[in-house]
Design a protein around this motif. Sequence first.
Motif, PDB file in Angstrom:
ATOM      1  N   MET A  87      -7.541 -15.704 -22.563  1.00  0.00           N
ATOM      2  CA  MET A  87      -7.751 -16.988 -23.241  1.00  0.00           C
ATOM      3  C   MET A  87      -7.816 -16.783 -24.756  1.00  0.00           C
ATOM      4  O   MET A  87      -8.382 -15.796 -25.230  1.00  0.00           O
ATOM      5  N   ARG A  88      -7.248 -17.724 -25.488  1.00  0.00           N
ATOM      6  CA  ARG A  88      -7.265 -17.649 -26.942  1.00  0.00           C
ATOM      7  C   ARG A  88      -8.568 -18.242 -27.464  1.00  0.00           C
ATOM      8  O   ARG A  88      -9.080 -19.224 -26.928  1.00  0.00           O
ATOM      9  N   THR A  89      -9.086 -17.650 -28.531  1.00  0.00           N
ATOM     10  CA  THR A  89     -10.380 -18.084 -29.064  1.00  0.00           C
ATOM     11  C   THR A  89     -10.251 -18.880 -30.360  1.00  0.00           C
ATOM     12  O   THR A  89     -11.253 -19.365 -30.882  1.00  0.00           O
ATOM     13  N   GLU A  90      -9.025 -19.027 -30.884  1.00  0.00           N
ATOM     14  CA  GLU A  90      -8.858 -19.733 -32.150  1.00  0.00           C
ATOM     15  C   GLU A  90      -9.194 -21.224 -32.007  1.00  0.00           C
ATOM     16  O   GLU A  90      -8.911 -21.842 -30.983  1.00  0.00           O
ATOM     17  N   ASN A  91      -9.800 -21.763 -33.043  1.00  0.00           N
ATOM     18  CA  ASN A  91     -10.137 -23.188 -33.082  1.00  0.00           C
ATOM     19  C   ASN A  91      -9.002 -23.970 -33.752  1.00  0.00           C
ATOM     20  O   ASN A  91      -8.634 -23.685 -34.895  1.00  0.00           O
ATOM     21  N   ILE A  92      -8.459 -24.940 -33.043  1.00  0.00           N
ATOM     22  CA  ILE A  92      -7.334 -25.733 -33.542  1.00  0.00           C
ATOM     23  C   ILE A  92      -7.754 -27.194 -33.678  1.00  0.00           C
ATOM     24  O   ILE A  92      -8.354 -27.763 -32.762  1.00  0.00           O
TER      25      ILE A  92
ATOM     26  N   LEU B 131       0.370 -32.369 -27.188  1.00  0.00           N
ATOM     27  CA  LEU B 131       0.107 -31.090 -27.845  1.00  0.00           C
ATOM     28  C   LEU B 131      -1.071 -30.367 -27.195  1.00  0.00           C
ATOM     29  O   LEU B 131      -1.045 -29.143 -27.021  1.00  0.00           O
ATOM     30  N   SER B 132      -2.106 -31.107 -26.834  1.00  0.00           N
ATOM     31  CA  SER B 132      -3.272 -30.492 -26.189  1.00  0.00           C
ATOM     32  C   SER B 132      -2.878 -29.839 -24.869  1.00  0.00           C
ATOM     33  O   SER B 132      -3.275 -28.702 -24.576  1.00  0.00           O
ATOM     34  N   ILE B 133      -2.091 -30.552 -24.072  1.00  0.00           N
ATOM     35  CA  ILE B 133      -1.653 -30.015 -22.775  1.00  0.00           C
ATOM     36  C   ILE B 133      -0.798 -28.766 -22.972  1.00  0.00           C
ATOM     37  O   ILE B 133      -0.977 -27.754 -22.290  1.00  0.00           O
TER      38      ILE B 133
ATOM     39  N   ASN C 151      -2.763 -21.040 -23.245  1.00  0.00           N
ATOM     40  CA  ASN C 151      -4.076 -20.366 -23.230  1.00  0.00           C
ATOM     41  C   ASN C 151      -4.948 -20.643 -24.445  1.00  0.00           C
ATOM     42  O   ASN C 151      -5.921 -19.924 -24.674  1.00  0.00           O
ATOM     43  N   PHE C 152      -4.628 -21.695 -25.217  1.00  0.00           N
ATOM     44  CA  PHE C 152      -5.539 -22.119 -26.273  1.00  0.00           C
ATOM     45  C   PHE C 152      -6.580 -23.045 -25.628  1.00  0.00           C
ATOM     46  O   PHE C 152      -6.235 -24.047 -25.006  1.00  0.00           O
TER      47      PHE C 152
END
Length: 239
Positions: free
Chosen positions: A1-6, A19-21, A27-28
């Motif tokens: 899983m990605r941990t970056e905050n978008i 975009l969210s989907i 894996n964001f």
Amino acid sequence: MRTENILLVDDEKGILDMLSITLKKENFTHITTAETGNEALDLIKSRVFNIIILDVMLPDIDGFELCRQIRNYTTTPILFITARSSDLDKLTGLGIGGDDYITKPFNPLEVVARINVQLRRQNMFQIENKEERSELHFHSFSIYPDEGLITVNEEPVHCTAKELELLTFLCTHPNRIFTAEQLYEYVWGTSSIGDDKTVVMHISKLRKKIEEDPKHPKFILNLRGIGYKFIPPNKEQIK
């Protein structure tokens, strides 16, 4: 899983959902959305994001103006997604602090690819500077990569993430000539594909910040038909 905050900012809920989907499939998992400029600005003031996806046509604040306001708080990469596709709009977006520009309609996977480019360049930039040097000092200006800061005559000067990255790259490769295409590939992480104007614009903005006379630069020189190179002031070595 990605941990970056978008952070996704768009007044079209359909685009936010799409975009969210797509991002979740890649894996964001830390995705925040906002449908107005004021909502986005409140979030940016209270939280740290790794990248911001920003529409230009918002109901309350023009996206370009919002970008200017965001730059008062963070150098986080900003990727514009907008239906405004003219060269002037693109140059405006990049000139006021944007790091990339995608026009609608778009392929959501292209957005993911460009997000990954920005995040990868951000991580590489941080790692390389920690390994090589945390600060760069010259006669009249200094660069503090860890703080996202440039000072001129010891006074802080506002800069975008890409301006900081471009200047740092040039300063860590003194007296070497780079074409606009090469600089775009090194700093933006992808082939320029006609985006040479992006490099030219960023060079121009840097000159206005670090040069005593931007029209007759002494530090960042343009060799017509060849490229750009950084000349250390007074031949001082990087500390």
